[in-house]
Every structure is written in structure tokens, then in C-alpha cells.
Motif scaffolding. Structure first.
Motif, PDB file in Angstrom:
ATOM      1  N   ALA A  42       0.848  -1.451   0.353  1.00 28.11           N
ATOM      2  CA  ALA A  42      -0.297   0.138  -0.416  1.00 28.11           C
ATOM      3  C   ALA A  42       0.728   1.536   0.159  1.00 28.11           C
ATOM      4  CB  ALA A  42      -0.961   0.154   1.508  1.00 28.11           C
ATOM      5  N   TYR A  43       0.978   2.356  -1.066  1.00 30.58           N
ATOM      6  CA  TYR A  43       1.314   3.420  -1.367  1.00 30.58           C
ATOM      7  C   TYR A  43       0.921   4.925  -0.791  1.00 30.58           C
ATOM      8  CZ  TYR A  43       0.129   3.834  -5.587  1.00 30.58           C
ATOM      9  OH  TYR A  43      -1.056   3.875  -7.015  1.00 30.58           O
ATOM     10  N   SER A  44       1.273   5.970  -0.539  1.00 31.58           N
ATOM     11  CA  SER A  44       0.629   6.979  -0.510  1.00 31.58           C
ATOM     12  C   SER A  44       0.667   8.085  -1.965  1.00 31.58           C
ATOM     13  CB  SER A  44       1.016   8.377   0.123  1.00 31.58           C
ATOM     14  OG  SER A  44       0.594   9.576  -0.068  1.00 31.58           O
ATOM     15  N   THR A  45      -1.247   8.030  -2.466  1.00 25.30           N
ATOM     16  CA  THR A  45      -1.220   8.773  -3.534  1.00 25.30           C
ATOM     17  C   THR A  45       0.213   9.911  -4.105  1.00 25.30           C
ATOM     18  OG1 THR A  45      -3.216   9.334  -3.340  1.00 25.30           O
ATOM     19  CG2 THR A  45      -2.951   7.290  -4.225  1.00 25.30           C
ATOM     20  N   GLU A  46       0.069  10.856  -2.376  1.00 22.88           N
ATOM     21  CA  GLU A  46       0.563  11.634  -1.920  1.00 22.88           C
ATOM     22  C   GLU A  46       1.751  12.010  -2.575  1.00 22.88           C
ATOM     23  OE1 GLU A  46      -3.535  13.562  -0.204  1.00 22.88           O
ATOM     24  OE2 GLU A  46      -1.717  12.672   1.142  1.00 22.88           O
ATOM     25  N   ARG A  47       2.816  11.308  -1.773  1.00 25.31           N
ATOM     26  CA  ARG A  47       3.774  11.005  -1.320  1.00 25.31           C
ATOM     27  C   ARG A  47       5.235   9.705  -2.667  1.00 25.31           C
ATOM     28  NH1 ARG A  47       1.238  11.591   2.870  1.00 25.31           N
ATOM     29  NH2 ARG A  47       2.042   8.889   3.303  1.00 25.31           N
ATOM     30  N   VAL A  48       4.166   9.524  -3.396  1.00 19.11           N
ATOM     31  CA  VAL A  48       4.792   8.306  -3.908  1.00 19.11           C
ATOM     32  C   VAL A  48       4.466   8.397  -5.353  1.00 19.11           C
ATOM     33  CG1 VAL A  48       5.151   5.941  -3.708  1.00 19.11           C
ATOM     34  CG2 VAL A  48       4.964   7.129  -1.716  1.00 19.11           C
ATOM     35  N   ASN A  49       5.671   8.606  -6.047  1.00 17.03           N
ATOM     36  CA  ASN A  49       5.361   8.770  -7.325  1.00 17.03           C
ATOM     37  C   ASN A  49       4.910   6.436  -7.873  1.00 17.03           C
ATOM     38  OD1 ASN A  49       5.370   8.226 -10.290  1.00 17.03           O
ATOM     39  ND2 ASN A  49       6.686  10.059 -11.128  1.00 17.03           N
ATOM     40  N   PRO A  50       4.006   6.316  -8.588  1.00 14.61           N
ATOM     41  CA  PRO A  50       4.110   4.638  -9.229  1.00 14.61           C
ATOM     42  C   PRO A  50       4.990   4.155  -9.199  1.00 14.61           C
ATOM     43  CG  PRO A  50       2.102   5.808  -9.394  1.00 14.61           C
ATOM     44  CD  PRO A  50       2.580   7.524  -8.601  1.00 14.61           C
ATOM     45  N   ASP A  51       5.561   4.653 -10.341  1.00 15.06           N
ATOM     46  CA  ASP A  51       6.754   4.479 -11.598  1.00 15.06           C
ATOM     47  C   ASP A  51       8.262   4.051 -10.413  1.00 15.06           C
ATOM     48  OD1 ASP A  51       5.311   5.194 -13.380  1.00 15.06           O
ATOM     49  OD2 ASP A  51       6.201   6.909 -14.148  1.00 15.06           O
ATOM     50  N   ASP A  52       7.739   4.540  -9.413  1.00 12.73           N
ATOM     51  CA  ASP A  52       9.247   4.271  -8.520  1.00 12.73           C
ATOM     52  C   ASP A  52       9.351   3.181  -7.219  1.00 12.73           C
ATOM     53  OD1 ASP A  52      10.626   6.849  -9.033  1.00 12.73           O
ATOM     54  OD2 ASP A  52      10.101   8.510  -7.489  1.00 12.73           O
ATOM     55  N   LEU A  53       7.862   2.844  -7.098  1.00 14.95           N
ATOM     56  CA  LEU A  53       7.381   1.380  -6.383  1.00 14.95           C
ATOM     57  C   LEU A  53       8.251   0.184  -7.202  1.00 14.95           C
ATOM     58  CD1 LEU A  53       3.335   2.254  -6.424  1.00 14.95           C
ATOM     59  CD2 LEU A  53       5.761   2.164  -4.228  1.00 14.95           C
ATOM     60  N   PRO A  54       8.615  -0.292  -6.013  1.00 15.16           N
ATOM     61  CA  PRO A  54       9.327  -1.801  -6.478  1.00 15.16           C
ATOM     62  C   PRO A  54       8.911  -1.985  -7.269  1.00 15.16           C
ATOM     63  CG  PRO A  54       9.352  -1.499  -4.066  1.00 15.16           C
ATOM     64  CD  PRO A  54       8.094  -0.640  -4.816  1.00 15.16           C
ATOM     65  N   VAL A  55       9.455  -3.378  -8.390  1.00 12.75           N
ATOM     66  CA  VAL A  55       9.010  -4.337  -9.140  1.00 12.75           C
ATOM     67  C   VAL A  55       9.229  -5.648  -8.371  1.00 12.75           C
ATOM     68  CG1 VAL A  55      10.017  -5.680 -11.147  1.00 12.75           C
ATOM     69  CG2 VAL A  55      10.016  -3.262 -10.445  1.00 12.75           C
ATOM     70  N   ASP A  56       9.817  -5.823  -7.636  1.00 10.31           N
ATOM     71  CA  ASP A  56       9.916  -6.993  -6.683  1.00 10.31           C
ATOM     72  C   ASP A  56      10.195  -6.403  -5.117  1.00 10.31           C
ATOM     73  OD1 ASP A  56      11.903  -9.374  -5.057  1.00 10.31           O
ATOM     74  OD2 ASP A  56      11.038 -10.335  -6.210  1.00 10.31           O
ATOM     75  N   ILE A  57       9.382  -6.401  -3.951  1.00 15.03           N
ATOM     76  CA  ILE A  57       9.518  -7.142  -1.953  1.00 15.03           C
ATOM     77  C   ILE A  57      11.203  -6.476  -2.149  1.00 15.03           C
ATOM     78  CG2 ILE A  57       9.785  -8.888  -1.682  1.00 15.03           C
ATOM     79  CD1 ILE A  57       7.541  -8.052   0.694  1.00 15.03           C
ATOM     80  N   TRP A  58      12.293  -7.697  -3.129  1.00 15.04           N
ATOM     81  CA  TRP A  58      13.183  -6.893  -2.146  1.00 15.04           C
ATOM     82  C   TRP A  58      13.754  -5.770  -2.949  1.00 15.04           C
ATOM     83  CZ3 TRP A  58      17.406  -9.596  -0.119  1.00 15.04           C
ATOM     84  CH2 TRP A  58      18.655  -9.588   0.212  1.00 15.04           C
ATOM     85  N   ASP A  59      13.256  -5.071  -3.438  1.00 17.75           N
ATOM     86  CA  ASP A  59      13.750  -3.515  -3.079  1.00 17.75           C
ATOM     87  C   ASP A  59      13.200  -2.687  -2.241  1.00 17.75           C
ATOM     88  OD1 ASP A  59      14.168  -4.817  -6.204  1.00 17.75           O
ATOM     89  OD2 ASP A  59      12.441  -3.895  -7.210  1.00 17.75           O
ATOM     90  N   LEU A  60      12.549  -2.912  -1.068  1.00 19.50           N
ATOM     91  CA  LEU A  60      12.462  -2.461  -0.139  1.00 19.50           C
ATOM     92  C   LEU A  60      13.934  -2.205   0.832  1.00 19.50           C
ATOM     93  CD1 LEU A  60       8.903  -3.426   0.932  1.00 19.50           C
ATOM     94  CD2 LEU A  60       9.638  -1.168   0.008  1.00 19.50           C
ATOM     95  N   VAL A  61      14.489  -2.639   0.408  1.00 25.26           N
ATOM     96  CA  VAL A  61      16.071  -3.168   1.214  1.00 25.26           C
ATOM     97  C   VAL A  61      16.359  -1.343   0.760  1.00 25.26           C
ATOM     98  CG1 VAL A  61      16.248  -5.321   1.512  1.00 25.26           C
ATOM     99  CG2 VAL A  61      17.386  -4.140  -0.318  1.00 25.26           C
ATOM    100  N   ASP A  62      16.712  -0.966  -0.633  1.00 23.03           N
ATOM    101  CA  ASP A  62      16.876   0.330  -1.307  1.00 23.03           C
ATOM    102  C   ASP A  62      16.798   1.392   0.027  1.00 23.03           C
ATOM    103  OD1 ASP A  62      17.475   2.990  -2.378  1.00 23.03           O
ATOM    104  OD2 ASP A  62      17.809   2.052  -4.389  1.00 23.03           O
ATOM    105  N   PRO A  63      18.030   2.112   0.208  1.00 26.28           N
ATOM    106  CA  PRO A  63      18.264   3.548   0.933  1.00 26.28           C
ATOM    107  C   PRO A  63      17.106   3.956   0.902  1.00 26.28           C
ATOM    108  CG  PRO A  63      20.533   2.447   1.150  1.00 26.28           C
ATOM    109  CD  PRO A  63      19.368   1.522  -0.214  1.00 26.28           C
TER     110      PRO A  63
END
Length: 218
Positions: free
Chosen positions: A14-35
Motif C-alpha cells: 500500500a502506498y501514498s498517492t500524495e508522496r509516492v510516484n507509482p513509477d518509483d514503486l518496487p518491481v520486487d519486494i526485495w527492492d524495499l531494502v534500497d536506502p
């Protein structure tokens, strides 16, 4: 032959439509370890659904990579919540930008607050454990003294009426062929679900041990 699936529950971000660009969302859940996600993530380590997802990670990624993911999320200062609902509210309130939840919690908020509610679901396209669809199941206890009534209840839950209830009222995925999911849900066949044996996700004790070893659980 001991239980039957009643409804499907997809893991999602789930993500904020106000603060997150959908294009920046992870392709894989592993990507959430990105700083870049530091201080922006919410999770619920004591929640059963979360622990099932981590069990799927262990089955697909192995213990070492799963442990690395857990440490990576902690390093990103993930905020801990007791369950899914508070994460959705926290995203709307600006406490976090993304949360690891089941898909239907958001739809409960949308049904109550309307389309302007500033949170949406993101189904990771890369597959893997972050795309897991869990099964809510039911069975009849061997100690039951009224198995006939229990059998009728299960048959009702799997009838078109019972399955339509899950689709329209609880926003879950019906599992009976021919019953359509809610119009707002991404169709099940469009989810990049992992090829995993749902019956093999029973080692919750092993998952809890790993969560404790990595400092996620006390």
C-alpha cells in the motif's frame, strides 16, 4: 482432504498517492531494502499474514537471503504496527509512505471514505513472495459432534452466494470458478503469483525463530 480454500488474500504494497510516484514503486519486494525507502516503510512482524509471507520467502529465497531482507528492512528504520489496518491509516496520515499489507484492507477504507482516500495498492510485477496470494481455509474438527451441519456451512461458504459475499463485502478473491472478484480488484489472473505450494507454508515456527534471530521479534 482435510481443509478447503474459502477466499484468496493477496499480499501487496500500500502506498501514498500524495508522496509516492507509482513509477518509483518496487518491481520486487526485495527492492524495499534500497536506502531510498529509509524511514518510509511500515510492517507488522507479529501479524500472521506477514509471517506467512516470510515463510514463503524462506521457501523461495532460502534462509540466508530472507535474513538479509529482514535486516535490510530494519536498517531502513521500518515502523512497526500491530496489524494491517493501522498501516493503511498511517500512510494516509503521513507517518509512512508504504506498508506491507493484504490487499483488502485498503478497499475497506475506500468503501468508507471514498475514492479521494490518498492510498492505493501496488502489486509487485516481478513475482516472488511479495506477490503471494494466501488462502483462507476451513475444515471440520474431528471432534465435532455435528459434522452434518458443519458440512452444510462449508458448502454454503463455497456456494455462489457465499463466494459473492467475499467478493462484494470483504473485498477478497472468491475461489469458486465462475464467481467474479470485485470490480476494483486486479483480476487474479493478472497477478504475477509465485509458483508455490500453499500447503507447504505451515512452518510458521521456523519463521518466528528466524524473525527472533534477526531481532525483528523479541
Amino acid at each position: 482432504g482435510k481443509w478447503v480454500g474459502i477466499s484468496g488474500r493477496a499480499r501487496t504494497i500500500a502506498y501514498s498517492t500524495e508522496r509516492v510516484n507509482p513509477d518509483d514503486l518496487p518491481v520486487d519486494i526485495w527492492d524495499l531494502v534500497d536506502p531510498k525507502w529509509k524511514g518510509r516503510i511500515g510492517w507488522a512482524p507479529t501479524n500472521a499474514s506477514f509471517q506467512v509471507m516470510v515463510t514463503a520467502m524462506r521457501q523461495m529465497w532460502g534462509e540466508e537471503k530472507t535474513g538479509e531482507w529482514l535486516l535490510g528492512i530494519q536498517a531502513n528504520d521500518a515502523k512497526i504496527y500491530p496489524k494491517n489496518t493501522p498501516q493503511i491509516q498511517a500512510i494516509a496520515d503521513g507517518e509512512i509512505d508504504v506498508g506491507l499489507v493484504n490487499h483488502y484492507y485498503l478497499h475497506r477504507f475506500l468503501a468508507e471514505k471514498g475514492d479521494k482516500f490518498p492510498v492505493r495498492n501496488h502489486h509487485v510485477s516481478g513475482g516472488g513472495p511479495g506477490s503471494l496470494v494466501m488462502v483462507a481455509g476451513a475444515g471440520i474438527l474431528s471432534t465435532s459432534d455435528d459434522t452434518a451441519t458443519a458440512q452444510k456451512f462449508l458448502e454454503f461458504m463455497l456456494s455462489e452466494i457465499g463466494q459473492a459475499y467475499f467478493a462484494s463485502q470483504t473485498f477478497e478473491y472468491p475461489l469458486k470458478d465462475g464467481v467474479k472478484s470485485g470490480i476494483l480488484l486486479v483480476p487474479m489472473d493478472q497477478l504475477n503469483r509465485p509458483d508455490i505450494d500453499v500447503g507447504g507454508l505451515s512452518d510458521i515456527a521456523g519463521t518466528q525463530a528466524l524473525l527472533s534471530a534477526k531481532g525483528v521479534l523479541p
